[in-house]
Scaffold this motif. Structure first.
Motif, PDB file in Angstrom:
ATOM      1  N   TRP A  99       0.826  -1.206   0.000  1.00  0.00           N
ATOM      2  CA  TRP A  99       0.000   0.000   0.000  1.00  0.00           C
ATOM      3  C   TRP A  99       0.862   1.259   0.000  1.00  0.00           C
ATOM      4  CZ3 TRP A  99      -5.123  -0.124  -0.741  1.00  0.00           C
ATOM      5  CH2 TRP A  99      -5.808  -1.323  -0.480  1.00  0.00           C
ATOM      6  N   GLU A 100       0.483   2.220  -0.809  1.00  0.00           N
ATOM      7  CA  GLU A 100       1.016   3.573  -0.748  1.00  0.00           C
ATOM      8  C   GLU A 100       0.119   4.364   0.191  1.00  0.00           C
ATOM      9  OE1 GLU A 100      -0.548   6.478  -2.244  1.00  0.00           O
ATOM     10  OE2 GLU A 100       1.103   7.725  -1.460  1.00  0.00           O
ATOM     11  N   PHE A 101       0.695   5.214   1.039  1.00  0.00           N
ATOM     12  CA  PHE A 101      -0.065   5.804   2.143  1.00  0.00           C
ATOM     13  C   PHE A 101      -1.329   6.520   1.698  1.00  0.00           C
ATOM     14  CE2 PHE A 101      -1.204   9.318   4.901  1.00  0.00           C
ATOM     15  CZ  PHE A 101      -1.411   8.652   6.097  1.00  0.00           C
ATOM     16  N   GLU A 102      -1.239   7.436   0.747  1.00  0.00           N
ATOM     17  CA  GLU A 102      -2.418   8.205   0.363  1.00  0.00           C
ATOM     18  C   GLU A 102      -3.498   7.319  -0.226  1.00  0.00           C
ATOM     19  OE1 GLU A 102      -3.427  11.157   0.921  1.00  0.00           O
ATOM     20  OE2 GLU A 102      -1.616  11.752   1.997  1.00  0.00           O
ATOM     21  N   HIS A 103      -3.096   6.320  -0.996  1.00  0.00           N
ATOM     22  CA  HIS A 103      -4.071   5.381  -1.545  1.00  0.00           C
ATOM     23  C   HIS A 103      -4.762   4.615  -0.426  1.00  0.00           C
ATOM     24  CE1 HIS A 103      -4.914   1.735  -4.393  1.00  0.00           C
ATOM     25  NE2 HIS A 103      -6.004   2.443  -4.151  1.00  0.00           N
TER      26      HIS A 103
END
Length: 296
Positions: free
Chosen positions: A267-271
């Protein structure tokens, strides 16, 4: 004929309140008992041998069979003695009921370490000290159809998170997790394990109904569901928490994942933040959002 005729039970916290109500009810229904209670104050300080011996004398005077033990249930030696006494006195053990408990209420930011330790010790170590020898006994019988029962006591304080009882809430939710573990581990040996979350007016709660039936919150009203769980008829039920208060009983759901989002990689944080906020955050005045499965 009593529903517990021929069965042998150990009950902790049996000198007063719910434990004493269960001891009397179990005896009336034919069980032979070992009843334990240190007789401490609600905060666990001190000890008074009289209450548990009075309950046992009352049971024996009414034609039942019971023996008293006034040891500290949070000592493993006491738990071992209770199981050994049941087997030596009555020839076997069928049911273990863990009721003993104390309260030391504080908000978490004002809670002394000794109050945390004392409550965890009595509730969780107190369950361990009886369950360990009882489970070893049940396993040693090599009887998958033995109809053995472990009945633990949890609390709405843990299930719903009472703000002024962090130590008690933690201990009581620990009892639930312990109960789940016992159900998984001991079923093959003929053992069921369930927990009761009671609501009753006792020394610990001090709760009395403001109006209506003054007997509604009597500890005696917890006894019927405990009798059922202790009986041979309840073998289908294990690993569950049952509510009992007044003239009502209920069944709690077990924890389960109610919403899940599946990614395709790290996971990428903003996503992740957008996915969590759009799928897990409650929606005012409407149903929860449907599960969102990200693409790519």
């Amino acid at each position: 004929m009593g529903v517990l005729d021929g069965r042998v039970a150990v009950i902790t916290g049996g000198g007063r309140g719910i434990g004493a109500a269960l001891a009397r009810a179990f005896a009336r229904e034919g069980a032979s008992l070992v009843v334990n209670d240190l007789g401490s104050a609600p905060d666990g300080v001190g000890g008074d041998k009289a209450p548990v011996h009075q309950v046992v004398e009352e049971i024996n005077g009414s034609g039942g069979q019971a023996v008293a033990d006034d040891g500290d249930v949070a000592d493993l030696a006491t738990g071992e003695r209770l199981v050994a006494t049941a087997v030596e006195r009555y020839g076997k053990l069928d049911v273990l009921v863990n009721v003993a408990g104390i309260l030391r209420d504080r908000m978490i930011f004002n809670l002394p370490e000794e109050d945390w330790d004392a409550v965890i010790r009595v509730h969780l170590k107190g369950h361990y000290s009886t369950i360990r020898p009882a489970s070893a006994y049940f396993r040693g019988q090599r009887n998958p159809d033995g109809n053995y029962r472990i009945i633990n006591f949890t609390s709405v304080s843990g299930l719903q998170g009472s703000p002024g009882q962090p130590n008690y809430a933690a201990a009581k939710m620990g009892v639930v997790g312990l109960t789940y573990s016992l159900a998984q581990a001991l079923g093959r040996y003929g053992v069921t394990a369930n927990a009761i979350a009671p609501g009753a007016a006792t020394r610990l709660t001090g709760v009395l109904p403001a109006e209506g039936d003054p007997g509604e919150l009597a500890p005696d009203n917890i006894a019927p569901i405990a009798l059922y769980l202790a009986s041979e008829r309840s073998g289908w039920l294990s690993g569950r928490t049952v509510a009992a208060m007044g003239y009502e009983v209920g069944l709690y759901s077990n924890p389960e994942v109610i919403r899940q989002v599946n990614g395709t990689g790290p996971w990428e944080f903003e996503h992740l933040a957008r996915v969590v906020e759009s799928n897990f955050r409650p929606v005012a005045d409407g149903p929860p959002p449907s599960v969102f499965v990200p693409r790519g």
